[in-house]
Design a protein around this motif. Structure first.
Motif, mmCIF file in Angstrom:
data_model
loop_
_atom_site.group_PDB
_atom_site.id
_atom_site.type_symbol
_atom_site.label_atom_id
_atom_site.label_comp_id
_atom_site.label_asym_id
_atom_site.label_seq_id
_atom_site.Cartn_x
_atom_site.Cartn_y
_atom_site.Cartn_z
ATOM 1 N N GLY A 97 -12.936 117.985 -44.774
ATOM 2 C CA GLY A 97 -13.441 119.273 -45.209
ATOM 3 C C GLY A 97 -14.932 119.240 -45.451
ATOM 4 O O GLY A 97 -15.564 118.186 -45.354
ATOM 5 N N PRO A 98 -15.487 120.378 -45.784
ATOM 6 C CA PRO A 98 -16.920 120.430 -46.093
ATOM 7 C C PRO A 98 -17.218 119.626 -47.348
ATOM 8 O O PRO A 98 -16.397 119.528 -48.256
ATOM 9 C CB PRO A 98 -17.193 121.919 -46.301
ATOM 10 C CG PRO A 98 -15.870 122.549 -46.525
ATOM 11 C CD PRO A 98 -14.840 121.663 -45.916
ATOM 12 N N THR A 99 -18.406 119.030 -47.385
ATOM 13 C CA THR A 99 -18.763 118.196 -48.531
ATOM 14 C C THR A 99 -19.261 119.014 -49.716
ATOM 15 O O THR A 99 -19.209 118.547 -50.843
ATOM 16 C CB THR A 99 -19.839 117.171 -48.148
ATOM 17 O OG1 THR A 99 -20.972 117.865 -47.622
ATOM 18 C CG2 THR A 99 -19.306 116.198 -47.108
ATOM 19 N N GLU A 100 -19.748 120.220 -49.479
ATOM 20 C CA GLU A 100 -20.281 121.055 -50.564
ATOM 21 C C GLU A 100 -19.771 122.484 -50.426
ATOM 22 O O GLU A 100 -19.375 122.917 -49.344
ATOM 23 C CB GLU A 100 -21.808 121.045 -50.535
ATOM 24 C CG GLU A 100 -22.392 119.671 -50.785
ATOM 25 C CD GLU A 100 -23.905 119.665 -50.717
ATOM 26 O OE1 GLU A 100 -24.510 120.683 -50.312
ATOM 27 O OE2 GLU A 100 -24.488 118.638 -51.059
ATOM 28 N N SER A 122 -10.341 119.326 -39.431
ATOM 29 C CA SER A 122 -11.419 119.636 -38.488
ATOM 30 C C SER A 122 -11.195 118.875 -37.185
ATOM 31 O O SER A 122 -10.435 117.917 -37.136
ATOM 32 C CB SER A 122 -12.785 119.281 -39.080
ATOM 33 O OG SER A 122 -12.906 117.892 -39.238
ATOM 34 N N SER A 123 -11.882 119.333 -36.158
ATOM 35 C CA SER A 123 -11.792 118.701 -34.849
ATOM 36 C C SER A 123 -13.195 118.549 -34.283
ATOM 37 O O SER A 123 -13.910 119.542 -34.120
ATOM 38 C CB SER A 123 -10.951 119.546 -33.895
ATOM 39 O OG SER A 123 -11.012 119.006 -32.592
ATOM 40 N N TRP A 138 -14.251 124.002 -40.134
ATOM 41 C CA TRP A 138 -13.192 123.414 -40.947
ATOM 42 C C TRP A 138 -12.104 124.466 -41.085
ATOM 43 O O TRP A 138 -12.390 125.633 -41.363
ATOM 44 C CB TRP A 138 -13.700 123.022 -42.330
ATOM 45 C CG TRP A 138 -14.833 122.049 -42.296
ATOM 46 C CD1 TRP A 138 -14.753 120.690 -42.163
ATOM 47 C CD2 TRP A 138 -16.232 122.347 -42.396
ATOM 48 N NE1 TRP A 138 -16.005 120.137 -42.188
ATOM 49 C CE2 TRP A 138 -16.936 121.134 -42.319
ATOM 50 C CE3 TRP A 138 -16.974 123.527 -42.532
ATOM 51 C CZ2 TRP A 138 -18.318 121.054 -42.394
ATOM 52 C CZ3 TRP A 138 -18.346 123.458 -42.600
ATOM 53 C CH2 TRP A 138 -19.018 122.231 -42.530
ATOM 54 N N PHE A 139 -10.872 124.063 -40.919
ATOM 55 C CA PHE A 139 -9.751 124.995 -40.935
ATOM 56 C C PHE A 139 -8.848 124.675 -42.115
ATOM 57 O O PHE A 139 -8.502 123.517 -42.332
ATOM 58 C CB PHE A 139 -8.950 124.870 -39.637
ATOM 59 C CG PHE A 139 -9.758 125.149 -38.403
ATOM 60 C CD1 PHE A 139 -9.763 126.412 -37.843
ATOM 61 C CD2 PHE A 139 -10.514 124.147 -37.805
ATOM 62 C CE1 PHE A 139 -10.504 126.672 -36.701
ATOM 63 C CE2 PHE A 139 -11.255 124.398 -36.667
ATOM 64 C CZ PHE A 139 -11.256 125.670 -36.114
ATOM 65 N N PHE A 148 -17.173 127.913 -41.508
ATOM 66 C CA PHE A 148 -18.097 127.500 -40.460
ATOM 67 C C PHE A 148 -19.520 127.410 -40.972
ATOM 68 O O PHE A 148 -19.902 128.047 -41.958
ATOM 69 C CB PHE A 148 -18.034 128.473 -39.272
ATOM 70 C CG PHE A 148 -18.311 129.899 -39.651
ATOM 71 C CD1 PHE A 148 -19.595 130.402 -39.672
ATOM 72 C CD2 PHE A 148 -17.273 130.738 -40.022
ATOM 73 C CE1 PHE A 148 -19.857 131.710 -40.045
ATOM 74 C CE2 PHE A 148 -17.517 132.056 -40.395
ATOM 75 C CZ PHE A 148 -18.815 132.532 -40.409
ATOM 76 N N TRP A 149 -20.281 126.590 -40.296
ATOM 77 C CA TRP A 149 -21.726 126.451 -40.485
ATOM 78 C C TRP A 149 -22.279 126.185 -39.102
ATOM 79 O O TRP A 149 -21.836 125.251 -38.424
ATOM 80 C CB TRP A 149 -22.048 125.289 -41.418
ATOM 81 C CG TRP A 149 -23.509 125.134 -41.683
ATOM 82 C CD1 TRP A 149 -24.184 125.626 -42.756
ATOM 83 C CD2 TRP A 149 -24.479 124.445 -40.888
ATOM 84 N NE1 TRP A 149 -25.517 125.292 -42.666
ATOM 85 C CE2 TRP A 149 -25.722 124.567 -41.513
ATOM 86 C CE3 TRP A 149 -24.418 123.747 -39.689
ATOM 87 C CZ2 TRP A 149 -26.887 124.014 -40.996
ATOM 88 C CZ3 TRP A 149 -25.576 123.203 -39.167
ATOM 89 C CH2 TRP A 149 -26.799 123.334 -39.840
#
Length: 156
Positions: A97-100, A122-123, A138-139, A148-149
């Motif tokens: 996942g996202p870190t922040e 994520s892929s 990231w889903f 998304f970013w």
């Protein structure tokens, strides 16, 4: 008044019409803290298919005096039913996942807006990197939400 003060005031007043024009051209005038239109996201992320809902922000949104020269979009979107299942059957995913939680200056409106207790996957095959753009997706496997970013998501 000192000459420097007059020049500073004049320069400040000269910037205001430019900032107003930027907001008008990008369609940001009179909108809330985030965008909800899905069409720009569907253009940036065509593999995600039609999206049903979105909350996203851009580094060119006007929260400070001068917008960013590079375009970054960040946010959350809801996938159509069954789309995540289709993606996980086609691409390899890992638990990541996202870190922040939306930490950049322009992401402030999105802080705390994600799904509750997400199970992020994520892929790397869906993330893009190179040619001046970068995307991270990231889903949440429980809510069909994609976070998304993306840097220069349209390739320019």
């Amino acid at each position: 008044m000192e000459r420097r003060k007059l020049i500073g005031i004049g320069a400040g007043l000269a910037v205001l019409p430019v900032l107003w024009a930027l907001r008008e051209v990008t369609g940001e005038a009179g909108k809330g803290p985030w965008h909800t239109d899905t069409a720009p996201l569907e253009q940036a992320f065509p593999l995600l298919g039609p999206l049903t809902d979105a909350k996203w922000v851009s580094s060119r949104d006007n929260d400070r005096e001068l917008p960013s020269p590079e375009l970054v979009i960040s946010g959350l979107a809801r996938l159509a039913p069954g789309k995540l299942k289709e993606l996980t059957a086609t691409y390899p995913f890992v638990t990541e996942g996202p870190t922040e939680d939306f930490s950049s200056w322009f992401e402030k409106p999105l802080k705390g807006q994600g799904p509750k207790d997400p199970r992020w996957i994520s892929s790397k095959d869906l993330d893009r990197d190179g040619f001046g753009y970068q995307t991270n997706l990231w889903f949440d496997s429980r809510s069909d939400t994609v976070r998304f970013w993306a840097l220069n998501p349209y390739g320019y």
